[in-house]
Every structure is written in structure tokens, then in C-alpha cells.
Design an enzyme around this catalytic site. Structure first.
Site, PDB file in Angstrom:
ATOM      1  N   ASP A  10     -36.158 -94.906 -56.438  1.00  0.00           N
ATOM      2  CA  ASP A  10     -36.542 -95.220 -55.062  1.00  0.00           C
ATOM      3  C   ASP A  10     -36.730 -93.878 -54.359  1.00  0.00           C
ATOM      4  OD1 ASP A  10     -36.730 -95.884 -52.396  1.00  0.00           O
ATOM      5  OD2 ASP A  10     -34.914 -97.121 -52.335  1.00  0.00           O
ATOM      6  N   TRP A  17     -28.917 -98.204 -49.417  1.00  0.00           N
ATOM      7  CA  TRP A  17     -30.140 -98.687 -50.070  1.00  0.00           C
ATOM      8  C   TRP A  17     -29.916 -98.905 -51.556  1.00  0.00           C
ATOM      9  CZ3 TRP A  17     -32.838-100.830 -46.658  1.00  0.00           C
ATOM     10  CH2 TRP A  17     -33.068-100.244 -45.414  1.00  0.00           C
ATOM     11  N   LYS A  47     -42.108 -93.835 -44.154  1.00  0.00           N
ATOM     12  CA  LYS A  47     -41.374 -92.597 -43.892  1.00  0.00           C
ATOM     13  C   LYS A  47     -42.255 -91.359 -44.098  1.00  0.00           C
ATOM     14  CE  LYS A  47     -37.310 -95.185 -44.300  1.00  0.00           C
ATOM     15  NZ  LYS A  47     -36.729 -96.153 -45.209  1.00  0.00           N
TER      16      LYS A  47
HETATM   17  C1  LIG Z   1     -36.171 -97.233 -45.686  1.00  0.00           C
HETATM   18  C2  LIG Z   1     -35.695 -97.331 -47.073  1.00  0.00           C
HETATM   19  C3  LIG Z   1     -35.738 -98.540 -47.786  1.00  0.00           C
HETATM   20  C4  LIG Z   1     -36.173 -99.857 -47.160  1.00  0.00           C
HETATM   21  O1  LIG Z   1     -37.506 -99.887 -46.937  1.00  0.00           O
HETATM   22  P1  LIG Z   1     -38.233-101.226 -46.400  1.00  0.00           P
HETATM   23  O2  LIG Z   1     -39.664-100.851 -46.536  1.00  0.00           O
HETATM   24  O3  LIG Z   1     -37.783-101.428 -45.000  1.00  0.00           O
HETATM   25  O4  LIG Z   1     -37.843-102.341 -47.273  1.00  0.00           O
HETATM   26  C5  LIG Z   1     -35.339 -98.521 -49.113  1.00  0.00           C
HETATM   27  N1  LIG Z   1     -34.899 -97.401 -49.701  1.00  0.00           N
HETATM   28  C6  LIG Z   1     -34.830 -96.229 -49.042  1.00  0.00           C
HETATM   29  C7  LIG Z   1     -34.349 -95.014 -49.757  1.00  0.00           C
HETATM   30  C8  LIG Z   1     -35.218 -96.165 -47.710  1.00  0.00           C
HETATM   31  O5  LIG Z   1     -35.153 -94.991 -47.058  1.00  0.00           O
END
Ligand SMILES: *Cc1c(COP(=O)(O)O)cnc(C)c1O
Length: 357
Positions: A169, A99, A193
Site C-alpha cells: 500500500d 491502515w 494524496k
Molecule cells: C488514505 C489511505 C488509505 C485509504 O484510502 P481511501 O482511498 O480513503 O480508501 C489507505 N492506506 C493508506 C496508507 C492511506 O494513506
């Protein structure tokens, strides 16, 4: 079912029930949440509560604004540099998972990126803590929890003295542990999540860092427009925001971040102790960097992995197969996952080890 899915993932049972009711009859209005205008008082109340609960649970100061935006965390990979980085400037990034690597790739479309540390060569199995951030960097971007490889920065204070704005993030560990959220100038997290239904992003931004780039920004991409309009610039993902609000209510009622952190610690401790006590299982990342949200491990005899997955399935345990790039197992222990599910899984791991080794 014991749902260890990495995302979209388990939410509190009462959230599913409440959201289900609202699809048919929202707050006894006789209308579905899916058919009311986003500018009605009824929906504005939902958005207001979803925003104020974030402020409360994160204990945000007055400089920080809360937004609900479309596009998933992947949209933030480019929206962040678009709003914060001029073409001639440098942004510092940590490379600790797929990511983070994607965020780096997108930022390069907008300016210069300096990767200040990377564990890519080691298959992202540890967190590189020796790094220096150029003083000229417009911001430092980190991923607090690395969902795919199962590492998590346990000591975020490493970043607090970098001397540049901090961007994170937090998609896979948002509101799972006590953090001084005000130390961050921008935080983003896809909802699916720890927060709610897919289709919406939580973004928290300090007003101090906005409005400093000289490029033209499309209306929908400029954070300031969303702040000014209370995340009602256009039609928001109404249902996804509603599910976030319900999950945030649940979190508050359950004692907030401090209380959930305790339970998350208990869950991850039980699982890691089980892995370490059974010679047939092996954790895949450096112990000090182990994630409390995504627990990655393999079997010493990989031939038996499918057999174990089958037994899990028979016992109602789902979602523990590792990411397609890593193999093995990844067990996600997000906020809504009960301790009971971890007990069922660890019990099965023990009996499997006894029978097969
Ligand atoms: C799941 C995830 C993403 C991607 O998320 P989307 O909503 O599918 O774009 C980005 N960064 C992290 C740390 C993630 O766990």
C-alpha cells in the site's frame, strides 16, 4: 494558502487550472470532460497517457501492468486477498498503522493472515524491523508510508529477500521517492494524496501472480479483466483519471521521481530540524523511521496547541491538526507542496516559540 492537508490534499496549481478548463471545454472540443464518452478516442488518449506515464515514471518492466480502478485504497484491502489468497493459504502482513490493521482485517475474510511484525503496543511510533516471513506465505503485505502516525520504511530492501511476492500500500508516498518498483508484485495507491483527485486507485500488478486462486471472483473485482480492457471494463472515473494524468505530466516535466525526491527531502529536513531545535515541539516517532510525507509532532505544553493552530490559520496555514486518534500535529508534505510553504510554517513555529516559551 499553505495547504498541508493529509488527503485529499494539495495538487500542483497548474493541474487545478488545466482541470478547471477541461470541465468547461476539454481540448477545444466544445465539450466538457464530464460529458464525453469514455470510449471516445479523446478519452482513450487520456487513459493511455495516464497508464504510460506511470510505466515511464516508475520504470516498470514488461511483467507489470497498470490499472486505474474505482473504490479507493480501502477497496484494495479486500481486492488483493480476493485475487491472491486461497482460503487455506497464509498471507503475511506488517501491522504498522491503522491502515495496515484494516488491510489485515479484510484479508482474514479470505484466508489465513500471519502478522509478522507489529508496533501497535507502542502506539505505532516505530517500525518493527525484526520479522520472519513464512516461506509458505502467498505474499507479504506492507504499508510503505504510515499516513496517520508518520512513519515510513526508509530501507525497503528489508523486504526484497522475503522470498515471497511483495504487495505494498503506497497510498501516501507513491512516486515521492526513488524505489525499485519492479521489486513489488502488486502496488496500490488511492489517488488523493500524491497522485490526483479522489475517486480512483492506481494499481500496478505483475501478471505472474494473477489467476492462481480457485474462488469465483466477480467480474469487477478480477484484476485480469481490467488489464485486458485497459481499465475500460466499465465507465472509469473519467475526471479523476484525467487529473491523475495531469499530475503525472507535471511530475515528469518537473524532472520525475529523482527530482521530486530531492525537494521532498529538503522540505522534511527543514521541518524536522525546526522541531528538534525548538524545545516546545517534540516529534512523536523514532527518528530513523520518520516519514518524509507526514510529519507528526506535539507541543510539550498541549494547552498551547490550539493557540498555535489559531495563529497558523491567521497565516493561511491549514490542515496541520493531527489525526483524531493521535492529536497533536500532522504536517503533510506531499509532492505538490512547495518548499516555500514549509518555510512559512517553520518561521511561524520559531516566532511562536520565542513569544510563548
Ligand atoms: C488514505 C489511505 C488509505 C485509504 O484510502 P481511501 O482511498 O480513503 O480508501 C489507505 N492506506 C493508506 C496508507 C492511506 O494513506
Amino acid at each position: 494558502m499553505h495547504n498541508f492537508n493529509p488527503g485529499p490534499s494539495i495538487l500542483p496549481q497548474e493541474v487545478f487550472e488545466e482541470a478547471g478548463k477541461a470541465v468547461v471545454n476539454f481540448n477545444n472540443t466544445g465539450l466538457s470532460i464530464l460529458e464525453i464518452g469514455h470510449r471516445t478516442d479523446a478519452f482513450k488518449a487520456v487513459m493511455d497517457e495516464a497508464i504510460s506515464l506511470v510505466k515511464e515514471l516508475m520504470q516498470l518492466d514488461d511483467h507489470h501492468e497498470v490499472m486505474y480502478l474505482h473504490g479507493g485504497a480501502s477497496t484494495q484491502f479486500f481486492q488483493v486477498p480476493m485475487n491472491l489468497l486461497n482460503e487455506t493459504e497464509i498471507a503475511a502482513y506488517t501491522d504498522t498503522d491503522i491502515w495496515g490493521a484494516k488491510a489485515i482485517k479484510e484479508a482474514r475474510l479470505f484466508g489465513h493472515v500471519e502478522v509478522v511484525c507489529s508496533s501497535k503496543e507502542a502506539g505505532y511510533t516505530y517500525l518493527p524491523k525484526q520479522f520472519s516471513v513464512p516461506k509458505t506465505a502467498k505474499y507479504l503485505h506492507i504499508t510503505t508510508n504510515n499516513t496517520i502516525y508518520g512513519t515510513q520504511w526508509q530501507d525497503l530492501s528489508l523486504f526484497y529477500n522475503a522470498g515471497v511476492p511483495l504487495v505494498a500500500d503506497m497510498s501516501s508516498d507513491i512516486l515521492s521517492r526513488e524505489i525499485d518498483f519492479n521489486k513489488f508484485d502488486l502496488i496500490y495507491a488511492g489517488a488523493q494524496k500524491n497522485l490526483g483527485a479522489a475517486g480512483v486507485n492506481l494499481v500496478v500488478a505483475s501478471k505472474k501472480i494473477l489467476g492462481k486462486v480457485n474462488r469465483k471472483i466477480p467480474v469487477m473485482m478480477d484484476y485480469r479483466n481490467h488489464i485486458e480492457n485497459g481499465s475500460l471494463l466499465n465507465t472509469p472515473p473519467v475526471f479523476a483519471v484525467y487529473v491523475c494524468m495531469l499530475t503525472l505530466r507535471w511530475l515528469k516535466k518537473s524532472g520525475g521521481v529523482a527530482a521530486i525526491q530531492k525537494i521532498n527531502h529538503e522540505k522534511s529536513t527543514l521541518l524536522y530540524e525546526t522541531i528538534d531545535s525548538l524545545p516546545c515541539f517534540k516529534g512523536t516517532v523514532a527518528k530513523e523511521d520518520r516519514s518524509k510525507m507526514n510529519v507528526c509532532f506535539v507541543m510539550t505544553d498541549p494547552v498551547l496547541e490550539n493557540k498555535f493552530l489559531d495563529e497558523c490559520k491567521q497565516n493561511g496555514i491549514i490542515g496541520i491538526k493531527g489525526h483524531r486518534t493521535t492529536g497533536g500535529f500532522r504536517v503533510s508534505l506531499y509532492n505538490a507542496l512547495p518548499l516555500e510553504s514549509v518555510k512559512v510554517l517553520t518561521q511561524l513555529m520559531k516566532s511562536f516559540a520565542e513569544k510563548n516559551f
